[in-house]
Design a protein around this motif. Sequence first.
Motif, PDB file in Angstrom:
ATOM      1  N   HIS A 542       0.581  -1.187  -0.007  1.00 24.68           N
ATOM      2  CA  HIS A 542       0.087  -0.185  -0.115  1.00 24.68           C
ATOM      3  C   HIS A 542       0.915   1.240  -0.036  1.00 24.68           C
ATOM      4  O   HIS A 542       1.971   1.072   0.519  1.00 24.68           O
ATOM      5  CB  HIS A 542      -1.054  -0.059   1.257  1.00 24.68           C
ATOM      6  CG  HIS A 542      -2.113  -0.777   0.954  1.00 24.68           C
ATOM      7  ND1 HIS A 542      -2.274  -2.015   0.795  1.00 24.68           N
ATOM      8  CD2 HIS A 542      -3.437  -0.325   0.919  1.00 24.68           C
ATOM      9  CE1 HIS A 542      -3.543  -2.384   0.610  1.00 24.68           C
ATOM     10  NE2 HIS A 542      -4.417  -1.338   0.699  1.00 24.68           N
ATOM     11  N   CYS A 543       0.331   2.312  -0.383  1.00 21.06           N
ATOM     12  CA  CYS A 543       1.051   3.441  -0.330  1.00 21.06           C
ATOM     13  C   CYS A 543       1.108   4.043   1.065  1.00 21.06           C
ATOM     14  O   CYS A 543       0.276   3.790   1.795  1.00 21.06           O
ATOM     15  CB  CYS A 543       0.205   4.627  -1.307  1.00 21.06           C
ATOM     16  SG  CYS A 543       0.687   6.205  -1.360  1.00 21.06           S
ATOM     17  N   LYS A 544       2.104   4.759   1.409  1.00 20.30           N
ATOM     18  CA  LYS A 544       2.285   5.003   2.780  1.00 20.30           C
ATOM     19  C   LYS A 544       1.411   6.498   3.148  1.00 20.30           C
ATOM     20  O   LYS A 544       1.160   6.803   4.035  1.00 20.30           O
ATOM     21  CB  LYS A 544       3.801   5.227   2.986  1.00 20.30           C
ATOM     22  CG  LYS A 544       4.477   6.420   2.328  1.00 20.30           C
ATOM     23  CD  LYS A 544       5.967   6.657   2.855  1.00 20.30           C
ATOM     24  CE  LYS A 544       6.414   7.884   2.390  1.00 20.30           C
ATOM     25  NZ  LYS A 544       7.785   8.348   2.375  1.00 20.30           N
ATOM     26  N   ASN A 545       1.054   7.138   1.900  1.00 19.92           N
ATOM     27  CA  ASN A 545       0.386   8.590   2.078  1.00 19.92           C
ATOM     28  C   ASN A 545      -0.899   8.223   1.948  1.00 19.92           C
ATOM     29  O   ASN A 545      -1.795   9.155   2.315  1.00 19.92           O
ATOM     30  CB  ASN A 545       1.038   9.495   1.081  1.00 19.92           C
ATOM     31  CG  ASN A 545       2.621   9.838   1.284  1.00 19.92           C
ATOM     32  OD1 ASN A 545       2.893   9.829   2.491  1.00 19.92           O
ATOM     33  ND2 ASN A 545       2.920   9.879  -0.003  1.00 19.92           N
ATOM     34  N   CYS A 546      -1.333   7.283   0.980  1.00 21.29           N
ATOM     35  CA  CYS A 546      -2.921   7.123   0.774  1.00 21.29           C
ATOM     36  C   CYS A 546      -3.488   5.840   0.996  1.00 21.29           C
ATOM     37  O   CYS A 546      -2.689   5.081   1.168  1.00 21.29           O
ATOM     38  CB  CYS A 546      -3.008   7.594  -0.836  1.00 21.29           C
ATOM     39  SG  CYS A 546      -2.155   8.953  -1.465  1.00 21.29           S
ATOM     40  N   ASP A 547      -4.613   5.893   1.063  1.00 20.71           N
ATOM     41  CA  ASP A 547      -5.333   4.295   1.507  1.00 20.71           C
ATOM     42  C   ASP A 547      -5.473   3.658   0.125  1.00 20.71           C
ATOM     43  O   ASP A 547      -6.680   3.269  -0.080  1.00 20.71           O
ATOM     44  CB  ASP A 547      -6.746   4.647   2.468  1.00 20.71           C
ATOM     45  CG  ASP A 547      -7.072   3.395   3.005  1.00 20.71           C
ATOM     46  OD1 ASP A 547      -6.224   2.540   3.011  1.00 20.71           O
ATOM     47  OD2 ASP A 547      -7.912   3.435   3.598  1.00 20.71           O
ATOM     48  N   LYS A 560       3.681   1.618  -7.659  1.00 24.46           N
ATOM     49  CA  LYS A 560       3.407   2.973  -7.643  1.00 24.46           C
ATOM     50  C   LYS A 560       1.985   3.323  -7.179  1.00 24.46           C
ATOM     51  O   LYS A 560       1.008   2.699  -7.299  1.00 24.46           O
ATOM     52  CB  LYS A 560       3.382   3.560  -9.108  1.00 24.46           C
ATOM     53  CG  LYS A 560       3.787   5.114  -9.116  1.00 24.46           C
ATOM     54  CD  LYS A 560       3.933   5.450 -10.619  1.00 24.46           C
ATOM     55  CE  LYS A 560       3.449   6.804 -10.722  1.00 24.46           C
ATOM     56  NZ  LYS A 560       3.051   7.395 -11.985  1.00 24.46           N
ATOM     57  N   CYS A 561       1.873   4.506  -6.470  1.00 19.41           N
ATOM     58  CA  CYS A 561       0.608   5.084  -6.104  1.00 19.41           C
ATOM     59  C   CYS A 561      -0.064   5.933  -7.174  1.00 19.41           C
ATOM     60  O   CYS A 561       1.019   6.885  -7.437  1.00 19.41           O
ATOM     61  CB  CYS A 561       0.613   5.897  -4.728  1.00 19.41           C
ATOM     62  SG  CYS A 561      -0.903   6.925  -4.347  1.00 19.41           S
ATOM     63  N   HIS A 562      -1.033   5.857  -7.399  1.00 19.37           N
ATOM     64  CA  HIS A 562      -1.655   6.822  -8.510  1.00 19.37           C
ATOM     65  C   HIS A 562      -2.284   7.873  -7.954  1.00 19.37           C
ATOM     66  O   HIS A 562      -2.849   8.708  -8.756  1.00 19.37           O
ATOM     67  CB  HIS A 562      -2.615   6.123  -9.386  1.00 19.37           C
ATOM     68  CG  HIS A 562      -2.084   4.891 -10.088  1.00 19.37           C
ATOM     69  ND1 HIS A 562      -2.382   3.617 -10.214  1.00 19.37           N
ATOM     70  CD2 HIS A 562      -0.886   5.076 -10.810  1.00 19.37           C
ATOM     71  CE1 HIS A 562      -1.591   2.903 -11.129  1.00 19.37           C
ATOM     72  NE2 HIS A 562      -0.542   3.589 -11.398  1.00 19.37           N
ATOM     73  N   TYR A 563      -2.231   8.269  -6.821  1.00 22.23           N
ATOM     74  CA  TYR A 563      -2.906   9.269  -6.249  1.00 22.23           C
ATOM     75  C   TYR A 563      -1.967  10.277  -5.816  1.00 22.23           C
ATOM     76  O   TYR A 563      -2.088  11.712  -5.523  1.00 22.23           O
ATOM     77  CB  TYR A 563      -3.929   8.862  -5.147  1.00 22.23           C
ATOM     78  CG  TYR A 563      -5.203   8.371  -5.800  1.00 22.23           C
ATOM     79  CD1 TYR A 563      -6.174   9.262  -6.237  1.00 22.23           C
ATOM     80  CD2 TYR A 563      -5.093   7.021  -6.141  1.00 22.23           C
ATOM     81  CE1 TYR A 563      -7.067   8.482  -7.148  1.00 22.23           C
ATOM     82  CE2 TYR A 563      -6.438   6.470  -6.896  1.00 22.23           C
ATOM     83  CZ  TYR A 563      -7.218   7.540  -7.283  1.00 22.23           C
ATOM     84  OH  TYR A 563      -8.023   6.781  -8.196  1.00 22.23           O
ATOM     85  N   CYS A 564      -0.566  10.009  -5.244  1.00 23.33           N
ATOM     86  CA  CYS A 564       0.118  10.989  -4.848  1.00 23.33           C
ATOM     87  C   CYS A 564       1.608  10.584  -5.490  1.00 23.33           C
ATOM     88  O   CYS A 564       2.482  11.332  -5.098  1.00 23.33           O
ATOM     89  CB  CYS A 564       0.328  10.786  -3.237  1.00 23.33           C
ATOM     90  SG  CYS A 564       1.252   9.336  -2.886  1.00 23.33           S
ATOM     91  N   SER A 565       1.756   9.868  -6.260  1.00 21.36           N
ATOM     92  CA  SER A 565       2.881   9.635  -7.212  1.00 21.36           C
ATOM     93  C   SER A 565       4.084   9.133  -6.307  1.00 21.36           C
ATOM     94  O   SER A 565       5.110   8.808  -6.736  1.00 21.36           O
ATOM     95  CB  SER A 565       3.441  11.056  -7.777  1.00 21.36           C
ATOM     96  OG  SER A 565       2.635  11.544  -8.716  1.00 21.36           O
TER      97      SER A 565
END
Length: 827
Positions: A542-547, A560-565
Amino acid sequence: MEERKTYFVDVILPVPINNAFTYRVPFEMNGHIKTGVRVVVPFGRSKLQTGIIIKIHEIVPEGYQSKYVEAVLDETPIITGKQFKLWNWISEYYMSPLGDVMNAALPSNFKLGSETKVLLHPEFEMNLDLLTDKEYQVYEALEIQKELDLKEISDILGIKTIQPVIKALIEKRVVITQEDLKQKYTPKTQLFVELSEDYQSDEQLKAIIEVFSEDKRKKKQLEVLLTYIQLGGFKQGVSKPILRADMIEQGVSASSINTLDKDDILKIRRIEISRLESKEDADKEFMELSSEQQRALNEIRESFTSKDVTLLHGVTGSGKTEIYVELIQEQLDQGKQVLFLLPEIALTTQLIQRLQRYFGDKVGVYHSKFNQNERVEIWNSLLHNDTSKFQIVLGARSAVFLPFRSLGLIIVDEEHESSFKQYDPSPRYNGRDTAIVLRAFHEAKVLLGSATPALETYFNAEEGKYGLVKLDKRFGDLQMPEIFTANIKKEKLQKTMQSDFSGFLVEHMKTALENKEQIILFQNRRGYNPVWACEVCGWNPHCKNCDVSLTYHKNSNILKCHYCSYFTPPVGACPKCQSNRLKMIGFGTEKIEDELSIILPGVRVQRLDLDTTRQKNSYENILRDFDDRKIDILVGTQMVTKGLDFDNVSLVGILDADMMLNRPDFRAFERSYQLMSQVAGRSGRKKKRGTVIIQTYDPDHWIIQHVINHDYMGLYKNELIERKNYFYPPFYKMINLTLKHKDPNKLDMMAADLADRMKQVFGSRVLGPEFPVVKRIQNSYLKVIRLKVERDASNKKVKKILQKKIDEFYSLAHNKSVRLVIDVDPI
Ligand SMILES: Nc1ncnc2c1ncn2[C@@H]1O[C@H](COP(=O)(O)OP(=O)(O)OP(=O)(O)O)[C@@H](O)[C@H]1O
Ligand SMILES: [Zn+2]
C-alpha cells in the motif's frame, strides 16, 4: 422578420470550440430563420457545416466580414428552449464545447452535415406517383448523378429550405444518407397497411364501403378494403397493421393500395418487426403492493411534497420496480411524461419487458446503440407533443437530451452505477446528475433508486437535500441471502483448491446442481491492472500516504501510487509472512469457463461478458436461455450484477473479491461493496433464501464483513470518514485534467506549466502532474493534474478561473500542440 432588414444569426457548429459563430442572413431568408432550426453555413476553407441557430440579432460583428448563411434546413425548430438551456448547463458545468454537447444530444439522423451525401435507397420500392414534384426532382437527379450533397440539392431545387424534402424522401425510403448506408445495423422493417385515423370506426368504415360498392370505378379499392378486413385488419373497433405483402398475395394490386393511401383511407407504413412482437399484450394488471411497498410509496409521495429529489434505498429484491410502476401510472393519469433512466439499456432487457407488459406502446426505448429509427420517432413525437405515444421513455444517459414538453417524473434506477457517466467523447456528463438539473426546467420530481446508493447520494439525503425512503426487507418476507467466505489462503495450505475454485464453493455448486438450481459466478474483469500480491497471505503493498494499493508497472519495474505519485521498488519477500511467493494476480472469465468443464463435467456453462455479447440480441438470448433453464451456470463480469431477476438462482459465487478491493482508486471500497451486494442480491429472490460465497484471502476485511452483514450504513459511515480525511467526494469536488502529447519531454514541461498556473490560484488543491495508470495511449503520453475543491465553493467561479488559466496556458504558441481532456466529477 422584416423583409429588408439585415439580420445576423449566432450558430452552434459541431466543432469543439466554445463559442457560437455569427453569420449574416441573406434578405430572401429573413422569413425562414428561427432559433432552433438548422442552417448550412460556410466554415473554414471552402467547407460547409450544418449548425443550429441559437440567436437572431442585428449586431454587426466587429473586426471581420461575416459570411452568409447558405441554406435553412428546417421549417420549425428541432430543439426546444429547455433543451438548449440544458445544453448550456452541460457545456458550462462539464467544461465542454457547446458543439460537442450538440453532437451528443442529436440523434445521428439529425446530424445532416454539409458532408452528408444522399443516395438512392438500395431497396427503393415506392411508387413514383406518391412523390411531390420537388421530391421527384431530387429522385431524377439521383438517377443521373448517383450522389448529391445538401448544397447541390438546394441548387437543383432552387430553394433554401431543403430539409423537409430530404426528410420526406428518407421517410419514403427513396433516398438514404451515406452514413445510414454504412451503418451496419438497419432494423428489419416491412411495409404495413393500416386504416387511417378517420376510418377507424364501424360507422365510417361501413359508410366508405357503401360508397365504394355503389361506384363501379371503385371496384378495385373496395377489393383492397375487404381484403384488409378479411385479414383481420379491423376487429371490434380496433385497427391493426397488416403486411402489405400479405394483401398482395391475396390478389389485390399494389397500385390500388397506393390509391387508397393517397386518398387517406389506408396508410402504408414501415414498421420494425421486432417492435410489433414485443408490444402485444399491454393489459397485464399491476401487482398488488405489499404493505411495506405501499408504505414506501406513500412516503415517496409525501417526500415529493417538500423535496424535488428523493432517494429510494431499497435492498435487492425489495420490489422497487412495482413502486416505480405505480408512480409512472400517476404521471400518465395527469398527462405527464416520465423519463426512466437506466445505466445500460442493453443490460436491462428484463426491465424493458416488465414495463412494456404494463404500459405497452406508451414505452419508448431510447439508446444510442440500437434502434435509430425509433430514436427519431421518439424525438419527433416528443417534440410535436404527441401524447398518444412514448409518454414513458426508457433510456440510457443520452435520453436526458430528448425534447420533453411536460416531464413529471424522472426515475434513475441503479443510480449508483458508474456507467451513467460518459467518458469519451466530450461532454463527460453524468446522466444522473444531469437529470437532476433537467428536473428543474420542468418542475418535475426525481426518484433515485438503489440497493447500494452512491456515497454522494446518500450524503445528500442525510443532509436533507434529498428525501429518503427505505425498504429494508425483501418482497415476500424472503430473508436476505446468507453470505459465506471461502478462505483461499487456508484452502491453498490445505490443498483443497481446484485451480481457481475453493473446495467450499465447489461443494455448494454440486449441491445446487443436484437440486436443479442455477448458479451465477461473478468475476470482475476490470482489475486488469496487475496487482502485486503475496500468494500465501494475500498481502499487497500500500501507499504510505494514501489508502490505496500500489500498482505494479512492468516497464519500469516499480510499485506506484496513482494518487500521490509515491513509488517503491517491488519487494523480494512478503513483509507480513516472509514468503517469497509474490506474484501478479488475476484471472478472467474465459479461464473460469474452461476450468468449470473439468471440475463439473457435463455442466452447462455460459459466459456473459463483453466478448459474448457483442452481437445484437446476444445478451437477450443468453438471459432467455438462462431463464428457460438451458444453462446451469452463468459466469460473467459486472453484467451479471445488474437488476437481473431469476427465480431459480440459489447460489452466487464471487470468485475474486480481493482484486476489487485492491484497485488503486479511492472508490475501490465503495464499488466493491456495491458490486458484491448487488451480485449477492441475485440469489434467492423468489422461493427460498439464497446463498452467496465470497472467495478471498482476507475474510476479515471490513468491506467483506459489511457485505456479509448487509450493512450499507456501516460502509457509509466508515467510508465517509476516509473521504473526509483524504479530501475526496462528497466533501470535495474533483476535476481531472489530462494532457496528451506524443513527446514525453515536452509533455512534462507543459504539464508542469499548466499545474503551476493552477497552483497560483488554487494552491495545494492542485495535485500532480503525474502519470495515469496507463501512461501511453495510441502513442500519446498522458499526464494528469487533479484539482480538488471544497464542496461549497462556487462551481461557476472555480470553472471560470480554471478556464482563464487554461486560456492563458494555450495563448503561448509552444503549448498549442498539447491536447487537454477535462473531466469534471470523474468516476
Ligand atoms: N407486489 C408484488 N407482488 C408480487 N411480486 C412482487 C411484488 N413486488 C415485487 N415482486 C417480485 O419480487 C421480485 C423482486 O422485485 P424487483 O425486481 O422489483 O426488486 P428490486 O427492488 O428492483 O431489486 P434489485 O435492486 O435487486 O433489482 C420480482 O420477481 C418481482 O416480480
Ligand atoms: Zn499515495
